[in-house]
Structure formats: C-alpha cells, structure tokens
Design a protein around this motif. Structure first.
Motif, PDB file in Angstrom:
ATOM      1  N   THR A   1       0.838  -1.187   0.000  1.00 22.40           N
ATOM      2  CA  THR A   1       0.000   0.000   0.000  1.00 22.40           C
ATOM      3  C   THR A   1       0.878   1.243   0.000  1.00 22.40           C
ATOM      4  O   THR A   1       1.716   1.417   0.885  1.00 22.40           O
ATOM      5  CB  THR A   1      -0.972   0.010   1.202  1.00 22.40           C
ATOM      6  N   MET A   2       0.686   2.107  -0.990  1.00 22.27           N
ATOM      7  CA  MET A   2       1.487   3.318  -1.136  1.00 22.27           C
ATOM      8  C   MET A   2       0.607   4.551  -0.921  1.00 22.27           C
ATOM      9  O   MET A   2      -0.444   4.688  -1.553  1.00 22.27           O
ATOM     10  CB  MET A   2       2.120   3.388  -2.531  1.00 22.27           C
ATOM     11  N   SER A   3       1.028   5.435  -0.020  1.00 24.57           N
ATOM     12  CA  SER A   3       0.340   6.713   0.233  1.00 24.57           C
ATOM     13  C   SER A   3      -1.136   6.517   0.554  1.00 24.57           C
ATOM     14  O   SER A   3      -1.974   7.350   0.219  1.00 24.57           O
ATOM     15  CB  SER A   3       0.471   7.649  -0.975  1.00 24.57           C
ATOM     16  N   GLY A   4      -1.468   5.407   1.216  1.00 23.01           N
ATOM     17  CA  GLY A   4      -2.859   5.109   1.498  1.00 23.01           C
ATOM     18  C   GLY A   4      -3.379   5.772   2.757  1.00 23.01           C
ATOM     19  O   GLY A   4      -2.624   6.073   3.686  1.00 23.01           O
ATOM     20  N   TYR A   5      -4.697   5.999   2.801  1.00 24.23           N
ATOM     21  CA  TYR A   5      -5.347   6.521   3.999  1.00 24.23           C
ATOM     22  C   TYR A   5      -6.010   5.365   4.742  1.00 24.23           C
ATOM     23  O   TYR A   5      -6.298   4.316   4.163  1.00 24.23           O
ATOM     24  CB  TYR A   5      -6.360   7.614   3.665  1.00 24.23           C
ATOM     25  N   ASN A   6      -6.258   5.565   6.016  1.00 25.18           N
ATOM     26  CA  ASN A   6      -6.823   4.500   6.837  1.00 25.18           C
ATOM     27  C   ASN A   6      -8.344   4.433   6.742  1.00 25.18           C
ATOM     28  O   ASN A   6      -8.914   3.362   6.640  1.00 25.18           O
ATOM     29  CB  ASN A   6      -6.424   4.691   8.300  1.00 25.18           C
TER      30      ASN A   6
ATOM     31  N   ASP B   1      -8.265  -2.357   9.969  1.00 26.43           N
ATOM     32  CA  ASP B   1      -8.978  -3.609  10.201  1.00 26.43           C
ATOM     33  C   ASP B   1      -8.513  -4.687   9.230  1.00 26.43           C
ATOM     34  O   ASP B   1      -8.306  -5.844   9.622  1.00 26.43           O
ATOM     35  CB  ASP B   1     -10.488  -3.397  10.051  1.00 26.43           C
ATOM     36  N   GLY B   2      -8.363  -4.319   7.970  1.00 26.58           N
ATOM     37  CA  GLY B   2      -7.925  -5.286   6.978  1.00 26.58           C
ATOM     38  C   GLY B   2      -6.544  -5.836   7.279  1.00 26.58           C
ATOM     39  O   GLY B   2      -6.296  -7.044   7.185  1.00 26.58           O
ATOM     40  N   ILE B   3      -5.639  -4.955   7.670  1.00 24.80           N
ATOM     41  CA  ILE B   3      -4.261  -5.367   7.960  1.00 24.80           C
ATOM     42  C   ILE B   3      -4.210  -6.257   9.196  1.00 24.80           C
ATOM     43  O   ILE B   3      -3.555  -7.306   9.211  1.00 24.80           O
ATOM     44  CB  ILE B   3      -3.370  -4.126   8.138  1.00 24.80           C
ATOM     45  N   ASN B   4      -4.902  -5.850  10.248  1.00 19.93           N
ATOM     46  CA  ASN B   4      -4.835  -6.601  11.510  1.00 19.93           C
ATOM     47  C   ASN B   4      -5.581  -7.930  11.454  1.00 19.93           C
ATOM     48  O   ASN B   4      -5.103  -8.942  11.978  1.00 19.93           O
ATOM     49  CB  ASN B   4      -5.381  -5.752  12.651  1.00 19.93           C
TER      50      ASN B   4
ATOM     51  N   ASP C   1       1.200   2.476  15.552  1.00 17.51           N
ATOM     52  CA  ASP C   1       1.101   2.006  16.938  1.00 17.51           C
ATOM     53  C   ASP C   1      -0.135   1.138  17.177  1.00 17.51           C
ATOM     54  O   ASP C   1      -0.216   0.434  18.200  1.00 17.51           O
ATOM     55  CB  ASP C   1       1.079   3.192  17.904  1.00 17.51           C
ATOM     56  N   ARG C   2      -1.090   1.185  16.263  1.00 18.17           N
ATOM     57  CA  ARG C   2      -2.319   0.391  16.411  1.00 18.17           C
ATOM     58  C   ARG C   2      -2.303  -0.860  15.539  1.00 18.17           C
ATOM     59  O   ARG C   2      -3.220  -1.673  15.610  1.00 18.17           O
ATOM     60  CB  ARG C   2      -3.533   1.248  16.047  1.00 18.17           C
TER      61      ARG C   2
END
Length: 356
Positions: free
Chosen positions: A186-191, A234-237, A266-267
C-alpha cells in the motif's frame, strides 16, 4: 409568575436552539453532498498528457480485459511476465487511471510479476460519470480478484495486492474481504474514508471543519451502507497478511502524520507489516517517489514550460503550440521508475510470497 415567564422564555430559547442546530445540520448535509458530488465527478486527463499512455507499454504482452461491477464495465490490461513468479492486482488512485502508473507496472513486469491493472468506475477507459466515493476502492478490488481467479488468470501463482492513495486504502482494506492473499503493498494510502475526507475539509475550512464530521459521516454511510466504515487498519490486523506500507514524509494529500495508514503504526498488531517512510528531498510527497531523480527533474522542467505556455494562452493552447512542446517530449525519460522503490517492492513481494 416571574418564574413562569422565565420558564417559558427558557423553552423558547431551547426550541430556537434546536431549530438552529437542525437547520445547520440539514444545510451542512446538502452542502457536503454537493461538494462530494463535484469532487467525485469524472475527471478528464490533462492535455497535453505528460504521464504515460498505453503506448508506454508497447513491447509488453498486455492483454485487454473487462469485467462487470455495479452495473458498469471496468476495463484494464493484464501485463504478463514471461515466467511469472506471482500475480499482482493493482489499484490506482482517485482522479487517475492505471495508465498513469505504467512506469512502475512495467518495471515490476520486468522483475517477473504479472500485473492486472484496471480503471475504476468513472476513471480512464471504464464506464461511469463519477467515482462513487472514498470507500469504493476495496469493493472493486474484491471484484477484480474474483474476476481474475474465476477466469483462470491467477492460476497457481501467489496473489498480491498493490495500490496507491485511494487504491492504497483499497488494497489494505480489501484484506478483510478478499481471502487467500499472499502479500500487499500500500502506497500513500489513507486508513479511513471519513478521516481523509475530514482532512481535505480541514484544509479549506480550518477549525470549522469539525462541525462537518456528522454530515460527512452520514453522506458516506448513505452512499456505502455497511461498507462505509471499513478501514485499512482492520484489513491489515484481521488478515495477518504481509504488508508493505510506503509513504512520503512530506505528503500533502494524505498527510503522513494525519489520515495515513502509516500514522496508525502504533495500532497495527499484524507482525508481518513492514514500513518504508520515504524522506528523499524532492521525492517525499504523495507520488513523487515513484520516479528516478532524473525523471523528476525532467518532468518538472517540462511541467514548468507547459505552465508558462498555459499562462500565455488562457483561452486554451493552440494545437501548433502543443505539437511543438510534445515533439521533443520523451515520456520514457519523464516517467522512469524509481529503482529503489521497485527493488523494495520486488524484494518484499518475493520474500513474502515465498514464505506464504
């Protein structure tokens, strides 16, 4: 009697306050909806075009493909490596199209990756008058993966997701709904869709932007329903998939310390995540790190020449002026991929897919 009068006055004040709040909320809702509709309308590519066109991939085995999604036809290409070591689904950023990224895509094909890159709804060669919204990208990523799998394009190859900005959010958030992914970049992505919308709003309204949060949230919710609140975090975790998070430290679009995925470090509890914060001067922005130093210098030079010409011709550039500018323009030179970035992505994907 005096207390009764004060009570009635208090009720009138309370009613007036409620009416004002409701009126402000309704006005804000429609104001935000109009602003979002304008922001999400199809954007025609710049003319003349300094970013790559499909001609950039001449000489590559590029198979045109199309698939149906939300009643629209999405179009793209599968850029095939001769002996592929993996299959990548690539998702572009907002107000752009996949051809804008052909320098990086072709560089990854050269490294042995087959890349399926398509244009989202309302972008490039795909159907649609608008791009729907900031929560749209993981939905079409999931559809693109399903299409690629069901049509035998992936086969037994490892599957990776790769995206930038709107697409950077999309591929990370899609990890929550796309099964059996081997790696993600993921490049320059927002959460979060709402968080990035609020970041955009704050640049225009300053501290007053906080008053728009409820109506921004509601507009997003009405547009996407249960999909409105999906986050990259959420997707990453939840997936535990290896993820490479790339971000420029001076990004002025998705702010490094603001709405970005990398700001969620940190999350993030997924132990398979790696981070690449790019701080090279002049290549630390939203997409400037895509290119080599020489390419950035050349593209900036031509861009300044184009800007000067546009200022001299506010009514529009004559075709003769465009032809003269573009006669000597070298798209390959202007869009040469950053070798360090390509190395980092190739190494990460190779190691991740091998481990999975």
């Amino acid at each position: 009697m005096a207390e009764d009068k004060r009570g009635k006055a208090g009720k009138r004040v309370a009613i007036a306050a409620v009416v004002i709040i409701v009126a402000f909320f309704v006005a804000s809702f429609f104001f935000d909806k109009q602003a979002l509709d304008e922001s999400f309308a199809r954007v025609e590519p710049d003319y003349p075009r300094l970013l790559p066109t499909q001609d950039y991939a001449a000489g590559y085995d590029a198979e045109p493909v199309e698939f149906q999604f939300q009643g629209k036809t999405l179009r793209g290409h599968v850029y095939k490596a001769a002996a592929p070591k993996g299959f990548i689904v690539f998702r572009h950023g907002i107000t752009s199209e996949h051809a804008d990224y052909l320098a990086l895509i072709c560089a990854m094909v050269d490294r042995g990756w087959t890349v399926f890159a398509y244009d989202a709804i309302g972008c490039g060669t795909s159907d649609g008058d608008n791009v729907k919204g900031m929560a749209q990208s993981p939905l079409d990523v999931a559809a693109a993966v399903e299409y690629a799998r069901s049509n035998g394009l992936v086969g037994d190859l490892p599957l990776a997701l790769w995206g930038h900005s709107w697409g950077g959010y999309g591929v990370a958030a899609a990890l929550d709904i796309v099964p059996d992914v081997d790696a993600c970049v993921t490049m320059s992505g927002y959460n979060s869709p709402v968080d990035v919308l609020m970041e955009f709003t704050a640049r225009k309204l300053g501290p007053f932007a906080v008053t728009q949060y409820p109506t921004m949230w509601l507009n997003n919710k009405l547009a996407f329903g249960n999909d409105a609140d999906r986050t990259a975090l959420d997707g990453i975790n939840k997936s535990n998939v290896p993820v490479l998070v790339v971000h420029g430290v001076n990004d002025q679009v998705v702010e490094f310390a603001g709405s970005s995925i990398i700001a969620q470090r940190d999350r993030i509890t997924n132990n398979n995540v790696q981070y690449l914060a790019i701080d090279d001067k002049g290549r630390d922005g939203h997409n400037s790190y895509f290119y080599s130093v020489a390419a950035n210098d050349y593209l900036n030079k031509v861009g300044e020449e184009l800007k000067d010409l546009q200022e001299k011709h506010p009514e529009g550039l004559p075709e003769s002026v465009v032809s003269e500018l573009m006669r000597d323009y070298d798209a390959k030179r202007a869009n040469e991929a950053n070798p360090d970035l390509v190395n980092a992505i190739d190494t990460f994907l190779s190691e991740s897919c091998k481990a999975r």
